[in-house]
Design a protein around this motif. Structure first.
Motif, PDB file in Angstrom:
ATOM      1  N   VAL A 132       0.851  -1.192   0.000  1.00  0.00           N
ATOM      2  CA  VAL A 132       0.000   0.000   0.000  1.00  0.00           C
ATOM      3  C   VAL A 132       0.888   1.245   0.000  1.00  0.00           C
ATOM      4  N   PHE A 133       1.533   1.482   1.146  1.00  0.00           N
ATOM      5  CA  PHE A 133       2.377   2.672   1.283  1.00  0.00           C
ATOM      6  C   PHE A 133       3.858   2.310   1.179  1.00  0.00           C
ATOM      7  N   ASN A 134       4.138   1.023   1.005  1.00  0.00           N
ATOM      8  CA  ASN A 134       5.513   0.523   0.967  1.00  0.00           C
ATOM      9  C   ASN A 134       5.895   0.113  -0.455  1.00  0.00           C
ATOM     10  N   ILE A 135       7.172  -0.055  -0.674  1.00  0.00           N
ATOM     11  CA  ILE A 135       7.657  -0.557  -1.960  1.00  0.00           C
ATOM     12  C   ILE A 135       7.669  -2.076  -1.899  1.00  0.00           C
ATOM     13  N   ASP A 136       7.178  -2.736  -2.931  1.00  0.00           N
ATOM     14  CA  ASP A 136       7.157  -4.199  -2.935  1.00  0.00           C
ATOM     15  C   ASP A 136       7.581  -4.732  -4.300  1.00  0.00           C
ATOM     16  N   PRO A 137       8.837  -5.216  -4.396  1.00  0.00           N
ATOM     17  CA  PRO A 137       9.336  -5.720  -5.677  1.00  0.00           C
ATOM     18  C   PRO A 137       8.607  -6.978  -6.145  1.00  0.00           C
ATOM     19  N   MET A 138       7.885  -7.652  -5.250  1.00  0.00           N
ATOM     20  CA  MET A 138       7.161  -8.843  -5.712  1.00  0.00           C
ATOM     21  C   MET A 138       6.192  -8.453  -6.827  1.00  0.00           C
ATOM     22  N   VAL A 139       5.429  -7.400  -6.610  1.00  0.00           N
ATOM     23  CA  VAL A 139       4.511  -6.983  -7.668  1.00  0.00           C
ATOM     24  C   VAL A 139       5.038  -5.782  -8.445  1.00  0.00           C
ATOM     25  N   GLY A 140       6.049  -5.113  -7.896  1.00  0.00           N
ATOM     26  CA  GLY A 140       6.544  -3.903  -8.557  1.00  0.00           C
ATOM     27  C   GLY A 140       5.890  -2.646  -8.034  1.00  0.00           C
ATOM     28  N   TRP A 141       5.293  -2.749  -6.834  1.00  0.00           N
ATOM     29  CA  TRP A 141       4.603  -1.580  -6.257  1.00  0.00           C
ATOM     30  C   TRP A 141       5.641  -0.546  -5.823  1.00  0.00           C
ATOM     31  N   GLY A 142       5.483   0.673  -6.328  1.00  0.00           N
ATOM     32  CA  GLY A 142       6.492   1.697  -6.056  1.00  0.00           C
ATOM     33  C   GLY A 142       7.594   1.692  -7.094  1.00  0.00           C
ATOM     34  N   ILE A 143       7.519   0.749  -8.056  1.00  0.00           N
ATOM     35  CA  ILE A 143       8.526   0.632  -9.114  1.00  0.00           C
ATOM     36  C   ILE A 143       7.895   0.958 -10.473  1.00  0.00           C
ATOM     37  N   THR A 144       6.679   0.451 -10.707  1.00  0.00           N
ATOM     38  CA  THR A 144       6.027   0.732 -11.988  1.00  0.00           C
ATOM     39  C   THR A 144       5.486   2.160 -12.010  1.00  0.00           C
ATOM     40  N   ASN A 145       5.338   2.688 -13.211  1.00  0.00           N
ATOM     41  CA  ASN A 145       4.794   4.048 -13.351  1.00  0.00           C
ATOM     42  C   ASN A 145       3.373   4.134 -12.805  1.00  0.00           C
ATOM     43  N   GLU A 146       2.591   3.057 -13.028  1.00  0.00           N
ATOM     44  CA  GLU A 146       1.193   3.074 -12.607  1.00  0.00           C
ATOM     45  C   GLU A 146       1.077   3.135 -11.082  1.00  0.00           C
ATOM     46  N   SER A 147       1.893   2.335 -10.383  1.00  0.00           N
ATOM     47  CA  SER A 147       1.811   2.356  -8.916  1.00  0.00           C
ATOM     48  C   SER A 147       2.387   3.652  -8.358  1.00  0.00           C
ATOM     49  N   LYS A 148       3.417   4.180  -9.007  1.00  0.00           N
ATOM     50  CA  LYS A 148       3.983   5.450  -8.534  1.00  0.00           C
ATOM     51  C   LYS A 148       2.962   6.573  -8.676  1.00  0.00           C
ATOM     52  N   ALA A 149       2.166   6.529  -9.738  1.00  0.00           N
ATOM     53  CA  ALA A 149       1.150   7.563  -9.922  1.00  0.00           C
ATOM     54  C   ALA A 149       0.123   7.495  -8.786  1.00  0.00           C
ATOM     55  N   ILE A 150      -0.178   6.289  -8.320  1.00  0.00           N
ATOM     56  CA  ILE A 150      -1.127   6.150  -7.210  1.00  0.00           C
ATOM     57  C   ILE A 150      -0.482   6.583  -5.896  1.00  0.00           C
ATOM     58  N   MET A 151       0.772   6.206  -5.699  1.00  0.00           N
ATOM     59  CA  MET A 151       1.441   6.541  -4.438  1.00  0.00           C
ATOM     60  C   MET A 151       1.797   8.027  -4.349  1.00  0.00           C
ATOM     61  N   GLY A 152       2.008   8.647  -5.494  1.00  0.00           N
ATOM     62  CA  GLY A 152       2.344  10.072  -5.513  1.00  0.00           C
ATOM     63  C   GLY A 152       3.830  10.295  -5.695  1.00  0.00           C
ATOM     64  N   THR A 153       4.166  11.199  -6.620  1.00  0.00           N
ATOM     65  CA  THR A 153       5.575  11.450  -6.921  1.00  0.00           C
ATOM     66  C   THR A 153       5.916  12.922  -6.737  1.00  0.00           C
ATOM     67  N   ARG A 154       7.203  13.165  -6.611  1.00  0.00           N
ATOM     68  CA  ARG A 154       7.729  14.534  -6.590  1.00  0.00           C
ATOM     69  C   ARG A 154       7.946  14.975  -8.038  1.00  0.00           C
ATOM     70  N   PRO A 155       8.224  16.261  -8.238  1.00  0.00           N
ATOM     71  CA  PRO A 155       8.428  16.730  -9.612  1.00  0.00           C
ATOM     72  C   PRO A 155       9.510  15.946 -10.365  1.00  0.00           C
ATOM     73  N   ASP A 156      10.503  15.418  -9.642  1.00  0.00           N
ATOM     74  CA  ASP A 156      11.562  14.677 -10.349  1.00  0.00           C
ATOM     75  C   ASP A 156      11.160  13.230 -10.652  1.00  0.00           C
ATOM     76  N   GLY A 157       9.925  12.864 -10.344  1.00  0.00           N
ATOM     77  CA  GLY A 157       9.456  11.525 -10.683  1.00  0.00           C
ATOM     78  C   GLY A 157       9.701  10.498  -9.584  1.00  0.00           C
ATOM     79  N   GLN A 158      10.456  10.874  -8.560  1.00  0.00           N
ATOM     80  CA  GLN A 158      10.671   9.944  -7.443  1.00  0.00           C
ATOM     81  C   GLN A 158       9.435   9.913  -6.556  1.00  0.00           C
ATOM     82  N   LEU A 159       9.290   8.805  -5.836  1.00  0.00           N
ATOM     83  CA  LEU A 159       8.155   8.694  -4.926  1.00  0.00           C
ATOM     84  C   LEU A 159       8.215   9.803  -3.878  1.00  0.00           C
TER      85      LEU A 159
END
Ligand code: K7E
Ligand code: CUA
Ligand code: CA
Length: 642
Positions: free
Chosen positions: A101-128
């Motif tokens: 949810v709020f954590n990064i999880d390489p099993m599914v790619g949460w916090g790694i894929t563009n789609e999950s980052k868009a849900i989690m929220g990013t800074r202007p530089d694209g980082q979470l």
């Protein structure tokens, strides 16, 4: 047999000895005992407790779920500072899924894929923006007073966020950050619309703030704690926008809602607005604050709100001074003994129960009397308290069986106590013969949340109670200083509570809900047209635009559509991968060595990643998820030209 201060039976004095130090301190109302460490750090505890463990039973073999059989319930559990949510089966206790949810999880790619980052929220530089979280409370969407299985919500105490989880895929689809809130703790959905009584399903999600902060928290008022404030937030269940906020006196801890949809409530342990714990314990009474949702929304319509800082969210004044007249009050503060913890609504819709924490009592608040207070028919909000049974030391959370009984966790006593709500009300009125406490059972050890099967719905079925214990000590093989936590499932279908089993919980879950399996309808596969960026056989390939390279891939066991692709050093590479396989569970992975890319695509799903190709060389992108006899051969070669 001996009795402790609360007059309850003590079954095993040897075990009480290890907990005694903590319990004795608590009797004085003092704090350090609340850590439970007095008990946990006693090395002798392990040996002494094993007898009690046996005495407590664990024989209920008929609840075993045999191989190949499915559980009757889903447990949706928070994951605490792991930032995730877990799904377990009940009664087996088997872990079925971990939802990042709020954590990064390489099993599914949460916090790694563009789609999950868009849900989690990013800074202007694209980082979470954030990649940590602290989940405490999971609650579901309701229709007709019970779970409809469509959606679930969970709080992030750490960064003041609310996440929504889809009931068909058990994946997060939205995260909202609450403005001007710190320590967002309690959360609850409404059970029907507070304003339009024809709408019988969840439309709003309520969120309380536990920590006082300057409003706005931009550097002002830092040494002026009296200017700090706490906001109660209401989100739109559909859009996940924050509809409004209400400023309260004191803070908020847990949240509960009424079955008629009209009220949300939050227990408060810091009406003092204290900065240090001793300040937070100075008042004799704290409160359970009730929010009249329809009145709040009418006030906003009438323009009676402010905004705070950059936030556009309307904020109404729910503080005592502004709400002294019940006829117009937005909030009602019901005094309860000092520093209460959880608040839970009974499945008959009548009562809200605040667990005492520092007080050995639970306070039963009659909702109809709160309603009368708002109608100006009773003067003193304290009169809405219709029972305050003495249950034992450290009551934290209460569940219900739908038969009029409540089950309260006693943190310091390490017990669950079963008590009858009607009897407690009779006793409060003076009936000395009322039999309030019906049973108690030792748990191992120091329970926090406890919750019953379907217990937060009008269909509470009184079958199971799960005790979420904060210390496991001797219950499992030791693995170093930090022990896994224990969850203990208790059969509450009979007069006596019976321990069914222990299951482990990776630290550290707080609350959970137990949802009948048939309330949830999951899907087998995704659908290509859900993803606007889905790649087909026609669109697959590589496209260059300046230094931006888009690699469109499909997967079908055991191959990706491209056997190799080349990019240049410095290129900004986006890889979009659509899994064309249609078989349920036929998931492929995609890992790129040395590039921190690792994610999966489920059948008919599309995901993408973007990275800078900054290291020349050959990189075998490979399938990380076992899919086929030729799974190991499922690779594509990325060549980064220098
Ligand atoms: Cu009691 Cu955050 Cu619900 Cu923990 S809270 S136990
Ligand atoms: Cu595809 Cu493993
Ligand atoms: Ca207090």
């Amino acid at each position: 047999m001996k009795n402790n201060e609360s007059g309850m039976e003590i079954r095993d004095p040897s075990r009480r000895k290890i907990l005694g130090g903590a319990a004795a301190l608590a009797g004085t109302g003092l704090t350090l005992s609340l850590t439970g460490c007095g008990a946990a750090s006693d090395g002798k505890g392990a040996a002494a407790t094993s007898t009690a463990a046996k005495a407590a039973g664990g024989s209920a073999g008929h609840f075993e779920v045999p191989p190949g059989k499915l559980d009757d319930y889903y447990i949706l559990s928070s994951g605490g500072h792991s930032g995730e949510v877990r799904i377990l089966g009940c009664p087996s206790g088997r872990t079925i899924k971990r939802i990042p949810v709020f954590n990064i999880d390489p099993m599914v790619g949460w916090g790694i894929t563009n789609e999950s980052k868009a849900i989690m929220g990013t800074r202007p530089d694209g980082q979470l923006k954030y990649w940590t979280g602290d989940t405490h409370h999971v609650h579901g969407s309701y229709t007709d007073g019970t779970y409809d299985g469509k959606r679930f919500w969970v709080n992030d105490k750490l960064h003041g966020r609310v996440a929504r989880i889809r009931g068909d895929t058990f994946e997060v689809d939205r995260i909202t950050e609450l403005p001007n809130v710190q320590g967002h703790h309690g959360i609850f959905t409404d059970k029907r619309d507070p304003v339009d009584s024809s709408i019988n399903h969840t439309t709003r999600v309520f969120a309380g703030a536990e920590f006082h902060i300057p409003l706005p928290n931009d550097g002002r008022d830092m040494d002026k704690p009296e200017a700090y404030g706490c906001l109660f937030s209401c989100l739109d269940a559909e859009t996940m926008d924050v509809r409004w906020q209400c400023r309260v006196d004191g803070n908020m801890d847990l949240v509960a809602t009424s079955y008629d949809g009209k009220y949300a409530a939050s227990n408060q342990y810091n009406v003092e607005g204290g900065i240090h714990y001793e300040d937070m314990m100075s008042a004799e009474h704290d409160a359970c604050v009730f929010f009249d949702v329809a009145r709040i929304e009418a006030a906003i319509k009438a323009g009676k709100f402010i905004t705070i800082g950059d936030s556009k969210v309307p904020v109404v004044d729910g503080r005592r001074a502004a709400n002294a007249d019940p006829a117009t009050a937005l909030t009602c503060y019901v005094p309860v003994p000092k520093n209460p913890h959880g608040v839970n609504a009974s499945p008959d819709g009548k009562y809200f129960v605040c667990s005492g924490k520092l007080s050995p009592t639970c306070s039963v608040i009659d909702l109809s009397l709160v309603e009368k207070w708002f109608a100006g028919e009773i003067k003193n909000a304290r009169d809405a308290v219709v029972a305050e049974p003495n249950l034992g030391l450290g009551p934290l959370h209460t569940g219900f069986d739908g038969r009029g009984n409540a089950y309260t966790t006693l943190f310091l006593d390490s017990k669950i106590v079963k008590w009858n709500v009607d009897a407690a009300i009779k006793q409060f009125k003076g009936d000395k013969n009322a039999k309030v406490v019906l049973d108690s059972i030792d748990v191992h050890y120091q329970p926090g949340h406890g919750f019953t099967s379907m217990g937060e719905t009008k269909n509470a079925d009184g079958k199971f109670f799960n005790s979420g214990n904060k210390f496991s000590k001797d219950r499992f093989l030791p693995v170093g200083p930090l022990h896994v936590e224990t969850e203990q499932l208790i059969d509450i279908s009979g007069d006596k509570m019976v321990l069914v089993h222990d299951h482990t919980a990776y630290p550290e879950p707080h609350d959970a809900i137990i949802v009948a399996a048939d309330a949830i309808k999951t899907r087998q596969i995704y659908s290509l047209d859900e993803f606007p960026n889905a790649v087909s056989a026609q669109t697959a390939g590589i496209e260059r635009n300046g230094n931006k390279v888009h690699v469109r891939l499909t997967s079908q066991a055991p191959a990706y559509s491209l056997r190799e692709f080349s990019v240049k050093k410095g290129d900004i590479v986006t890889i979009t991968l659509t899994n064309l396989d249609k078989v349920e569970d036929l998931t492929h992975g995609f890992g790129i060595p040395k590039y921190n890319i690792n994610f999966i695509v489920n059948p008919q799903e599309t995901k993408s990643v973007t990275f800078v190709a900054d290291k020349p060389g050959v990189y075998w992108c490979y399938c990380t998820h076992f899919c086929h006899a030729l799974h190991l051969e499922m690779r594509t070669r990325m060549v980064v030209e220098g």
